[in-house]
Each structure stands twice: as structure tokens, then as C-alpha cells.
Design a protein around this motif. Structure first.
Motif, PDB file in Angstrom:
ATOM      1  N   ALA A   6       0.836  -1.195   0.000  1.00  0.00           N
ATOM      2  CA  ALA A   6       0.000   0.000   0.000  1.00  0.00           C
ATOM      3  C   ALA A   6       0.871   1.245   0.000  1.00  0.00           C
ATOM      4  CB  ALA A   6      -0.908  -0.014   1.227  1.00  0.00           C
ATOM      5  N   PRO A   7       0.453   2.326  -0.665  1.00  0.00           N
ATOM      6  CA  PRO A   7       1.243   3.538  -0.743  1.00  0.00           C
ATOM      7  C   PRO A   7       1.398   4.201   0.617  1.00  0.00           C
ATOM      8  CG  PRO A   7      -0.960   3.908  -1.601  1.00  0.00           C
ATOM      9  CD  PRO A   7      -0.829   2.446  -1.370  1.00  0.00           C
ATOM     10  N   PRO A  14      -4.458   6.054  -5.115  1.00  0.00           N
ATOM     11  CA  PRO A  14      -5.161   5.777  -6.373  1.00  0.00           C
ATOM     12  C   PRO A  14      -6.662   5.938  -6.210  1.00  0.00           C
ATOM     13  CG  PRO A  14      -4.525   3.727  -5.307  1.00  0.00           C
ATOM     14  CD  PRO A  14      -3.915   4.830  -4.489  1.00  0.00           C
ATOM     15  N   LEU A  15      -7.346   6.211  -7.320  1.00  0.00           N
ATOM     16  CA  LEU A  15      -8.794   6.308  -7.328  1.00  0.00           C
ATOM     17  C   LEU A  15      -9.387   4.979  -7.777  1.00  0.00           C
ATOM     18  CD1 LEU A  15      -9.280   9.835  -8.956  1.00  0.00           C
ATOM     19  CD2 LEU A  15      -9.427   9.235  -6.537  1.00  0.00           C
ATOM     20  N   GLU A  56      -4.156  -5.651  -6.992  1.00  0.00           N
ATOM     21  CA  GLU A  56      -2.837  -5.042  -7.079  1.00  0.00           C
ATOM     22  C   GLU A  56      -2.867  -3.589  -6.630  1.00  0.00           C
ATOM     23  OE1 GLU A  56      -1.869  -5.708 -11.146  1.00  0.00           O
ATOM     24  OE2 GLU A  56      -1.102  -7.752 -10.810  1.00  0.00           O
ATOM     25  N   THR A  57      -3.937  -2.884  -6.978  1.00  0.00           N
ATOM     26  CA  THR A  57      -4.067  -1.483  -6.574  1.00  0.00           C
ATOM     27  C   THR A  57      -4.135  -1.349  -5.061  1.00  0.00           C
ATOM     28  OG1 THR A  57      -5.203  -0.884  -8.621  1.00  0.00           O
ATOM     29  CG2 THR A  57      -5.534   0.577  -6.725  1.00  0.00           C
ATOM     30  N   LEU A  58      -4.904  -2.244  -4.419  1.00  0.00           N
ATOM     31  CA  LEU A  58      -5.105  -2.162  -2.971  1.00  0.00           C
ATOM     32  C   LEU A  58      -4.046  -2.925  -2.177  1.00  0.00           C
ATOM     33  CD1 LEU A  58      -8.987  -2.598  -2.855  1.00  0.00           C
ATOM     34  CD2 LEU A  58      -7.678  -0.467  -2.712  1.00  0.00           C
ATOM     35  N   GLY A  59      -3.275  -3.749  -2.855  1.00  0.00           N
ATOM     36  CA  GLY A  59      -2.263  -4.528  -2.154  1.00  0.00           C
ATOM     37  C   GLY A  59      -2.842  -5.588  -1.248  1.00  0.00           C
TER      38      GLY A  59
END
Length: 299
Positions: A6-7, A14-15, A56-59
Motif C-alpha cells: 500500500a502507498p 489511487p482512485l 494489485e491497486t489495494l495490495g
């Protein structure tokens, strides 16, 4: 599958894509990529790719693939709650700007035992999207609702098929459900002779279906209790004073469905019809759409 961490707080978040969220919710609710693909008119592989990118976006892993279905992970359950709220908020925002402004009054009639299952959600959703429309709800027997519709007193009604005066081909079928015999689990009412019945008043589809089936079977019975709605029937069942015909979805513990006991005949299915008045306007049509969606959610 390698999931991206996660960032950090200093990284732009990300949106989430609304269409991907909608796909995720449909898969979660149907429990199957194949069934979800049929609902959104895409291939299972396309849905699988969408979910992979979302994970992948949310990890986080969102689904566990089992033999015949998919199951949400704990992280997936959290996202499902957020996803439903985000989609609902998106719908309200778009409706606010794109839906035509509606005003006026919709006169809506429904039997109590049918309408009570969907009315809270329908009225809340309709009020959010069309706050200038007044909805007048009339509750009563199906035959009475139909008569008032024909006199121009109502714009939209729900009725149950099988009633006297209700033709199943007159309206749109919005719900179909098995009607079953119900009793108190562990009770002895079913053993009594003649069989004691708890029924709604005359004009109820469930009553006419039950009596017709019993008359064809030749089983001895007596009408022990009558009520305007199924709350009275349920009270008689809970007191172990009678058995009653009820929709399958309404048979909950400590009640139970009776299966071929005491020679009771099968009752088949009943239908809920939605019928529009001749002078119904745009607001009535929009409310009808909410009603259809609500019944679809019961299946």
C-alpha cells in the motif's frame, strides 16, 4: 500473486474505478465469476483481470477461489461494505444532475404483507433521488387496491395473483415465490383433526390457494383463526394453535416448513403483480422501477 505494498502517506492515493467496483460487488454477491459475467455481459476472464488489477491497486487479496465458488477474504468483506456505499453515492450524484426533475404525487397501493418487505428501502431510495415527489401509500387487500386503481384513485398498485378479480396477465410479474405450509417446530397443531387453519381474510391469494388445494385433496379442516395480515397468522402458529400457508421466505424459526405431513397438498407458487393506472405519470414510472429493483434483490 505478488501484491504491491500500500502507498505511504506521502504518495498520492489511487482512485477506485466505479465499473471495477461494480464488478467486484456483483461477484461478491453472486459468489461466482461465471454468474457475475452473465449479469454484467462480460467474459469471466475479463472480470478476473479486473479483480486482479483491483487487488494489485489495494495490495490485498480480495477473493479466495474454491472448487465451485469464490469467497471473500476479510479484506474483501471490508471493501464490499465500502463498494456498496460508493456505488450508492455515485448513483445519487449522477441522478441529481442527469435525472429529470420530478414533482407531484404518486398514489401507491400495496397489500401489507407484500409491501412491508420492500417499502422501507424503496421509499428511502426514491426520496433521496426525487425529494420533490410526494408518495401516498395505501395499504389494503389486493382486490381493494385493484378496485381503487380502476376508479382512478391510485396510480400504481401491487397485487397478488390468485385473488378473485385479479388477472395474472393484467400486470407485470415482479416476484414469484413458493407458498408452503408452516407450523411451530415441535408443535402438535398438525396432528389435530380436523386440521386447524390460520388464514388471512377473504380476498387473500394465499387463503384461496390453500383452501382450493385442501378441497381438492379431501382433507378435513376448519378455519380456526383469521387475520388482516400474516402477523395474526404467525401469532396463531407461535401459540401452536394452527397451521398456515405462508411464503417460503417468511418461514423463520421457531416456525418451520411442513413437508408432505398429514397429507397436506402442495400449494405451488404465488405471484406479485405490478399494475399501472391509466393516468400514471413519470414519477409513477420511476417509482415502479425502484419497486422492480427491490423485488429483484429478494431473489
Amino acid at each position: 500473486m505478488t501484491l504491491t505494498p500500500a502507498p505511504t502517506r506521502n504518495t498520492a492515493l489511487p482512485l477506485l474505478d466505479t465499473e471495477v467496483l461494480r464488478t467486484f460487488v456483483v461477484i461478491a454477491e453472486s459468489g461466482s465469476f461465471t454468474r457475475a459475467a452473465e449479469q454484467v455481459f462480460r467474459t469471466p476472464s475479463a472480470l478476473s483481470m479486473q479483480i486482479k488489477r483491483l487487488e494489485e491497486t489495494l495490495g490485498q487479496r480480495l477473493f479466495l477461489r474454491e472448487a465451485r465458488r469464490v469467497k471473500l477474504t476479510p479484506e474483501g468483506e471490508v471493501l464490499l461494505s465500502y463498494g456498496r456505499r460508493l456505488l450508492k453515492l455515485n448513483e445519487e450524484a449522477v441522478t441529481q444532475f442527469l435525472a429529470p426533475s420530478l414533482e407531484g404525487t404518486v398514489r401507491f397501493g400495496t397489500p401489507d404483507d407484500v409491501g412491508s418487505r420492500i417499502l422501507p428501502g424503496v421509499l428511502a431510495k426514491f426520496a433521496r433521488s426525487h425529494p420533490a415527489v410526494q408518495v401516498d401509500v395505501v395499504v389494503g387487500r389486493s382486490v381493494d387496491m385493484l378496485e381503487r386503481l380502476d376508479r382512478g384513485e391510485l396510480d400504481l398498485v401491487l397485487v397478488t395473483s390468485g385473488n378473485q378479480g385479479v388477472q395474472s396477465d393484467r400486470g407485470e410479474i415482479v416476484h414469484t415465490e413458493p407458498l408452503v405450509w408452516a407450523c411451530l417446530d415441535g408443535g402438535i397443531a398438525v396432528q389435530r383433526t380436523p386440521l386447524p387453519l390460520a388464514l388471512a381474510n377473504q380476498g387473500c391469494a394465499w387463503r384461496s390457494m390453500a383452501l382450493s388445494a385442501l378441497d381438492r385433496s379431501g382433507l378435513a379442516y376448519r378455519i380456526a383463526y383469521t387475520s388482516e395480515n400474516c402477523a395474526g397468522q404467525e401469532a396463531a402458529l407461535l401459540a401452536d394453535l394452527a397451521v398456515a400457508p405462508l411464503p417460503l421466505s417468511m418461514v423463520r424459526a421457531p416456525l418451520r416448513e411442513m413437508n408432505n405431513e398429514a397429507g397436506l397438498p402442495p400449494l405451488g407458487e404465488y405471484q406479485v403483480l405490478m399494475i399501472h393506472g391509466t393516468a400514471a405519470g413519470s414519477a409513477s414510472e420511476v417509482l415502479a422501477g425502484h419497486v422492480v429493483d427491490a423485488f429483484r434483490g429478494l431473489r
